[in-house]
Design a protein around this motif. Structure first.
Motif, PDB file in Angstrom:
ATOM      1  N   LEU A   1       3.944   2.457   1.209  1.00  0.00           N
ATOM      2  CA  LEU A   1       3.066   1.597   0.420  1.00  0.00           C
ATOM      3  C   LEU A   1       1.788   2.281  -0.071  1.00  0.00           C
ATOM      4  CD1 LEU A   1       3.525  -1.653   2.510  1.00  0.00           C
ATOM      5  CD2 LEU A   1       4.381  -1.202   0.200  1.00  0.00           C
ATOM      6  N   ARG A   2       1.412   3.400   0.555  1.00  0.00           N
ATOM      7  CA  ARG A   2       0.315   4.210   0.022  1.00  0.00           C
ATOM      8  C   ARG A   2       0.681   5.687   0.189  1.00  0.00           C
ATOM      9  NH1 ARG A   2      -6.202   4.990   1.023  1.00  0.00           N
ATOM     10  NH2 ARG A   2      -6.585   5.631  -1.123  1.00  0.00           N
TER      11      ARG A   2
ATOM     12  N   TRP B   1       3.087  -7.192  -0.229  1.00  0.00           N
ATOM     13  CA  TRP B   1       3.568  -6.101   0.623  1.00  0.00           C
ATOM     14  C   TRP B   1       2.400  -5.601   1.459  1.00  0.00           C
ATOM     15  CZ3 TRP B   1       8.737  -5.100   0.620  1.00  0.00           C
ATOM     16  CH2 TRP B   1       9.474  -5.657  -0.420  1.00  0.00           C
ATOM     17  N   HIS B   2       2.502  -5.700   2.784  1.00  0.00           N
ATOM     18  CA  HIS B   2       1.373  -5.506   3.682  1.00  0.00           C
ATOM     19  C   HIS B   2       1.535  -4.248   4.536  1.00  0.00           C
ATOM     20  CE1 HIS B   2      -0.303  -9.687   3.231  1.00  0.00           C
ATOM     21  NE2 HIS B   2       0.929  -9.889   2.814  1.00  0.00           N
ATOM     22  N   TRP B   3       0.386  -3.641   4.893  1.00  0.00           N
ATOM     23  CA  TRP B   3       0.370  -2.534   5.850  1.00  0.00           C
ATOM     24  C   TRP B   3      -1.016  -2.418   6.479  1.00  0.00           C
ATOM     25  CZ3 TRP B   3      -0.631  -1.804   0.711  1.00  0.00           C
ATOM     26  CH2 TRP B   3      -1.600  -0.874   0.340  1.00  0.00           C
TER      27      TRP B   3
ATOM     28  N   LEU C   1       6.022  -3.526  -5.394  1.00  0.00           N
ATOM     29  CA  LEU C   1       6.386  -2.141  -5.139  1.00  0.00           C
ATOM     30  C   LEU C   1       6.583  -1.421  -6.463  1.00  0.00           C
ATOM     31  CD1 LEU C   1       8.980  -2.399  -2.225  1.00  0.00           C
ATOM     32  CD2 LEU C   1       6.556  -1.829  -2.097  1.00  0.00           C
ATOM     33  N   LEU C   2       6.062  -0.214  -6.566  1.00  0.00           N
ATOM     34  CA  LEU C   2       6.160   0.588  -7.771  1.00  0.00           C
ATOM     35  C   LEU C   2       6.686   1.968  -7.393  1.00  0.00           C
ATOM     36  CD1 LEU C   2       2.627  -0.378  -9.109  1.00  0.00           C
ATOM     37  CD2 LEU C   2       4.789  -1.315  -9.935  1.00  0.00           C
TER      38      LEU C   2
ATOM     39  N   ARG D   1      -1.724   5.755  -7.556  1.00  0.00           N
ATOM     40  CA  ARG D   1      -2.852   5.624  -8.484  1.00  0.00           C
ATOM     41  C   ARG D   1      -3.309   4.181  -8.657  1.00  0.00           C
ATOM     42  NH1 ARG D   1       0.753   8.567 -11.753  1.00  0.00           N
ATOM     43  NH2 ARG D   1       0.862   6.771 -13.171  1.00  0.00           N
ATOM     44  N   THR D   2      -2.583   3.233  -8.108  1.00  0.00           N
ATOM     45  CA  THR D   2      -2.911   1.831  -8.353  1.00  0.00           C
ATOM     46  C   THR D   2      -3.600   1.205  -7.150  1.00  0.00           C
ATOM     47  OG1 THR D   2      -0.691   1.206  -7.629  1.00  0.00           O
ATOM     48  CG2 THR D   2      -1.035   1.517  -9.998  1.00  0.00           C
ATOM     49  N   GLY D   3      -4.259   0.094  -7.419  1.00  0.00           N
ATOM     50  CA  GLY D   3      -5.099  -0.516  -6.407  1.00  0.00           C
ATOM     51  C   GLY D   3      -4.366  -1.466  -5.478  1.00  0.00           C
ATOM     52  N   PHE D   4      -5.103  -1.936  -4.498  1.00  0.00           N
ATOM     53  CA  PHE D   4      -4.594  -2.860  -3.497  1.00  0.00           C
ATOM     54  C   PHE D   4      -5.789  -3.638  -2.979  1.00  0.00           C
ATOM     55  CE2 PHE D   4      -4.865   1.546  -2.009  1.00  0.00           C
ATOM     56  CZ  PHE D   4      -5.970   1.461  -1.181  1.00  0.00           C
TER      57      PHE D   4
END
Length: 408
Positions: free
Chosen positions: A155-156, A212-214, A237-238, A245-248
Motif C-alpha cells: 500500500l506504500r 485500504w488500511h495499513w 489500489l493503483l 506518488r499519490t496521497g493517503f
C-alpha cells in the motif's frame, strides 16, 4: 545508477565547523536508515551501517543488504555482521542497537516465507532469530513493536519489503494483522490491535472502513508504557509506481503497551515525522485542525498543544532532541530545495536560535523511492551528528562533532 559516478562534491560548510567526516569508503552505497534509532553504541566507538552494490532502482527479492559495524576509533574499519533480504532505501532493515546494550544489535531479514528479526552479539558473533520483524524497540530493551511489512509494501511501495506478497492484499482491513508486540528474549508475540479494529473507528465522524488500511511509523514512549503509530488508508489500489506518488489519509494513534486506552493523538490527517519528548509529549510535524502547519508539541491523551520553532523550523524534516541537553536542542534537516540542497541544522528552543551545520547537495538521480534524506541522528551521548548524504555522488555516511555547540 552505477557506482563510482564522476561527480564534483557540493556542500556548504556550517559556520565555524570542520568538514564532515566520512566513515564509509565509497566502494558501495552505504547508509544507516531512519532517524529515530540508535546507530552508535553507548560507548560512542561503534557505528552500524548497511551497504549494497547498486543504486537507482528498487530492491529485488534476491538483493541482499550487507550489515556491518564501523570502528570509529580504528580508521573507520568495517566488519561484517550479517545480511538482510528485508530492506528498503528509506528505513533499511530497521537496523539498530538494542537500548541499554553495548553488545547486541537487531535487524530484519527474510527466512523462507516469513519476515524475521536477527539479534547479533558483536563480541561473540552469536546470533538468534525472533519469529517476527521489528519496527521500533522499547527504551527498556525488553520488547519491540512491529507490523506487517508486506502490507506496507503493498500500500506504500518503498517503505515495506519486496519478496513476500501481502497475503491479505484483497482485504481492505485485515483482522489477522496490525500492531504486534514482541518479547526480545523469548520471541513471544501478540497482536495488540488489528487493522480491522482501527478501520471501524470513525475519522472525524465519518466511516472510513471502505478503504485500504495499513499501519506505519511505530514508536515506544521513553518509559516504555505507551505506543505510537500512524494509521493510514487510501481509497483505491493503483499501480505501485502510481501509489508511490499519490496521497493517503493519516491519523496518529497512541495506546498502552498492553493495547488498552487508545487515543487519537492527531486526527488532522497531517501527522508526519515525530518523536516522543517524554512519556507525555510528542514532538511532531503536523497541521492541527484550525492551526498552521509546523512542528508541534502534542500532549498525549489531551487536546493540549503548542508550536515549536515556528520562526525557523518552517518546513518538514526529521526531528529529534539532542541527548543530554535537557531537550533544549533539536536536531533537524529539510527536504531538497529548488536547487536540490538539503539543510542540516540545530535549533535551540530557549533562545529560538538556529545553527546551520551544513547544506548538502542531492544530485538529481536520487529521487522518489531511492532518494537519500539525511535522516540525522545523534550518538547516545549527544556529541556527534551522524547522517546519510549523496553530496559526493553516492550514498555515504558522515558525522559532525557538535560538542562545542551544545555543551555535551
Amino acid at each position: 545508477m552505477g557506482m563510482g559516478l564522476a561527480f564534483t562534491p557540493t556542500w556548504v560548510q556550517g559556520q565555524g565547523l570542520p568538514a564532515p567526516t566520512r566513515i564509509t569508503d565509497m566502494a558501495a552505497a552505504c547508509w544507516f536508515g531512519y532517524y529515530d534509532k540508535f546507530q552508535v553504541d553507548p560507548t560512542g566507538r561503534y557505528a552500524l551501517g548497511c551497504r549494497v552494490g547498486f543504486e537507482g532502482r528498487s530492491p529485488s527479492p534476491s538483493d541482499e543488504l550487507e550489515i556491518g559495524i564501523i570502528d570509529l576509533e580504528d580508521k573507520n574499519t568495517w566488519r561484517k555482521l550479517g545480511n538482510s533480504k528485508a530492506w528498503g532505501w528509506q528505513q533499511s532493515c530497521m537496523l539498530q542497537w538494542i537500548p541499554g546494550s553495548a553488545t547486541e544489535v537487531i535487524w530484519n531479514d527474510r527466512e523462507g516465507e516469513n519476515h524475521v528479526s536477527r539479534i547479533a552479539n558483536i563480541v561473540t558473533g552469536g546470533q538468534r532469530v525472533l519469529p517476527m520483524p521489528v519496527y521500533a524497540l522499547a527504551p527498556n530493551g525488553k520488547f519491540a513493536i512491529g507490523t506487517a511489512f508486506n502490507r506496507i509494501q503493498n500500500l506504500r511501495p518503498g517503505y515495506g519489503y519486496v519478496g513476500l506478497p501481502d497475503p491479505y492484499q484483497s482485504t481492505k482491513a485485515p483482522r489477522e494483522i496490525g500492531l504486534t508486540k514482541i518479547d526480545l528474549q523469548s520471541g513471544h508475540h501478540e497482536l495488540l490491535i488489528s487493522i480491522a479494529e482501527m478501520a471501524q473507528l470513525p475519522h472525524l465522524g465519518e466511516d472510513v472502513s471502505n478503504n485500504w488500511h495499513w499501519f506505519n511509523h511505530l514508536l515506544v514512549s521513553p518509559d516504555s508504557k505507551r505506543l505510537l503509530f500512524l494509521h493510514r488508508w487510501r481509497p483505491e489500489l493503483l499501480e505501485p509506481q502510481v501509489m508511490a506518488r499519490t496521497g493517503f489519509v493519516t491519523r496518529m494513534i497512541t495506546l498502552d503497551s498492553d493495547g488498552k486506552n487508545l487515543f487519537v493523538a492527531d486526527p488532522s490527517g497531517y501527522s508526519s515525522h515525530f518523536v516522543w519528548k517524554d512519556p507525555k509529549h510528542i514532538f511532531a510535524w503536523t497541521k492541527p485542525i484550525g492551526r498552521d502547519a509546523g512542528f508541534w508539541l502534542l500532549e498525549d491523551q489531551s487536546d493540549n498543544m503548542h508550536p515549536v520553532g515556528e520562526e525557523t523550523m518552517t518546513s518538514n524534516g526529521h526531528n529529534t532532541y539532542v541527548p543530554n541537553t535537557n531537550d533544549e536542542w533539536v536536531l533537524n534537516d529539510t527536504y531538497p530545495n529548488k536547487d536540490r540542497d538539503i539543510t542540516l541544522y540545530l535549533y535551540h528552543i530557549p533562545t529560538k536560535r538556529q545553527v546551520i551545520l551544513g547544506k548538502f547537495h542531492s544530485p538529481e538521480p536520487f529521487f522518489g523511492e531511492w532518494r537519500c534524506d539525511l535522516h540525522p541522528r545523534c550518538d547516545q551521548a549527544g556529541q556527534r551528528v551522524f547522517f546519510d548524504s549523496t553530496h559526493e555522488g553516492t550514498r555515504q555516511m558522515y558525522y559532525l562533532d557538535i560538542r562545542h555547540l551544545v555543551g555535551t
